[in-house]
Design an enzyme around this catalytic site. Sequence first.
Site, PDB file in Angstrom:
ATOM      1  N   GLY A   3      71.930  88.599  37.361  1.00  0.00           N
ATOM      2  CA  GLY A   3      71.768  87.643  36.269  1.00  0.00           C
ATOM      3  C   GLY A   3      70.776  86.552  36.597  1.00  0.00           C
ATOM      4  O   GLY A   3      70.125  86.002  35.705  1.00  0.00           O
TER       5      GLY A   3
ATOM      6  N   GLU B 294      67.476  87.772  35.669  1.00  0.00           N
ATOM      7  CA  GLU B 294      67.365  87.784  34.215  1.00  0.00           C
ATOM      8  C   GLU B 294      67.091  86.382  33.676  1.00  0.00           C
ATOM      9  O   GLU B 294      66.376  86.220  32.677  1.00  0.00           O
ATOM     10  CB  GLU B 294      68.639  88.380  33.613  1.00  0.00           C
TER      11      GLU B 294
END
Length: 719
Positions: free
Chosen positions: A114, A117
Amino acid sequence: MQTLHYQLDADGVATITFDAAGSPVNTMSLAWQDDLSDVVATVVGDVARIKGIVLASAKSTFFAGADLKGLMRLTAADAPRMFTEIERIKRNFRTLETLGKPVVACLNGTALGGGWEVALAAHHRVAVDDGRAQFGLPEVTLGLIPGASGVTKMTRLLGLMGAQPYVLEGKTFGAREALELGLVHELVADASQLRERALAWIAEHPSAQQPWDDKNYKMPGGTPANPKVAAALTVAPAMLRKTTRGLYPAPEAALAVMAEGALVDFDTALRIESRALARLACGVNARSMISAFFFDLNAIKSGQSRPKDVPRSQPLKVGVLGAGMMGAGIAWANASRGIATVLKDVSLAKAEAGKALSRQLAAARVAKGRMSVAEQDAVLARITPSERDADLRGCDLIIEAVFESRELKARVTRDAETMLAAADGFATGVFASNTSTLPISGLAGASARPEKFIGIHFFSPVDKMKLVEIIRGRQTDDETVARAFDYVQAIGKVPIVVNDSRGFFTSRVFGSFVMEGAAMLAEGVPAAVIENAGIQAGMPVGPLAVLDETALSLSVHVLEQTRADFAADGKSYVAGPGELLVELMVKEHKRAGRAAGGGFYDYPASGKKHLWPQLKPLFERPTLAWDIAELKDRLLYRQAIETARCLHEGVVTTVHDANIGSIFGIGFPAWTGGALQFIYGMGIDAFAARAAQLAATHGAGFALNDAVLQTLRHRQPHY
């Protein structure tokens, strides 16, 4: 806000600094998701005054990724809620990247999962040129896929073929590789320069958009409509299934998301990605793999199995007794990590032959560009082959790796122990045995200092196997266990700590696997079916092939030693059907294993190995009805039950040591999360019910008594 700070300066630069309170890292916790929504709403309100946005971190790393503890609590019923949460994160990312304002991510350290991301939400990424920082999407190694736009964006940045190693395999990369791939746009020497470069880029780019939002965007390499891409995608699922054996849903889901997402518009692709992640994140496989490869592995790395209040240490000089494959491998493990090593055998020629393994391993690394010639020379210079005990003088640690004979091990212990490092006239070094089966407490009887005697069990081949089993004898003290633990970590291995018993933990559980396979053969199940059952269950190879590699003769030697030990205690050892079949193979049919020319398999000089043709007439029963699902269960349940018994008996003392030891040491399928997680993931009651069915048909090896079940319930992890 609890997890980030927002500041808009007089020059119109909005800075969002990720800084989770009370945590060493930033994660996508629910609090962070709420804060992100709030800060994006603030940015939208300030948009008229904003000239650019900087994403930064107040931690030593940029962003760690998902809140894995939260994921461990999910069930199938939570999938709709999970989908909604993922979509909310993506809407916030899309809002930032479609405002028309330049967004720059300042990567001061690692950004994985994450975290990467989050970085991909920026139009421009600046990173510190630091070899320690890692970027990428390793979610598949935890049974997940990148779901906060990672699959979709990496596919559009690198193309369907180019993105596969980073999405399907979870390959990570450093700053330099990121720059070469175009995933990072600038490198700076120091974190203090990040903001300066971010502001400069904002000044140079008053407006910005993502590549896929450009009307002229084309996917690198083409979409699935491209004939070459279509041809590759035709075979990709089959190739992936060959690797996963259908046991790991995440890579297959990631491939589907990549291919389907490439055929639709960007926002639709994001929804496809969200659905796939929600389904995986709420499944048993993801929980099991997160449990093992994050929580259990980190528990070991952080030293939870290491005795507390003992200062850290690292040996400067290690002696290895026995220059066979095991001893030679240990010497390489030491020298390649900077530890001077004396490799001793009965003759200098044998010791030199042992050092030759390190020469081969180093040369292979030089050829692949993973080691310089200077580094190769330095490694080899650290290994001193010898035939003299005197050369061991001053060793902080001596490890015997000689043949599995009590008498031989006792003799080399007495001869070499006096050479250990000393201070003020007292020996300070530690003596270790690399035995895989003989109880450490008994071997310590040959030592003048049994409290400083310990088992350090390496696995073959040492250069490839990460696990090392540390065995505490009855008299071994905490300092010795801690020093062994520190040594194993110093050479880059993964230590588990177990208590002394026959076969310890890994050899005992390994024995249950291979002997269950041999028992199936004794029942008349075709050998090829047994081997395929093991592979389909997720074991690296079938039980008969493993027995060949480890030597059937060694199993017979262990059996004979066990009988002798029982007899010495006035008891009688009753061998199981698998043990008796292996004994028959060695003594009646002269099939001792691969090293002896053949065992369950033949090994022709040219061509592939194949099952020994005589297995069929000797053992197979053509009328026997067998079920592949039951055979798979037998191979997995037998190991899991033996692991549960080890936990109950105190042979293995922690769930994390049991899970990691079973995966890294004996190849228990990673999709299960380890031998104990296999039980917990299924549910203790459901597992016990199936075990009872197997016990009724296949014997006491599958029996789980109430005491063991009580231990399992008491020790079950809670997140």
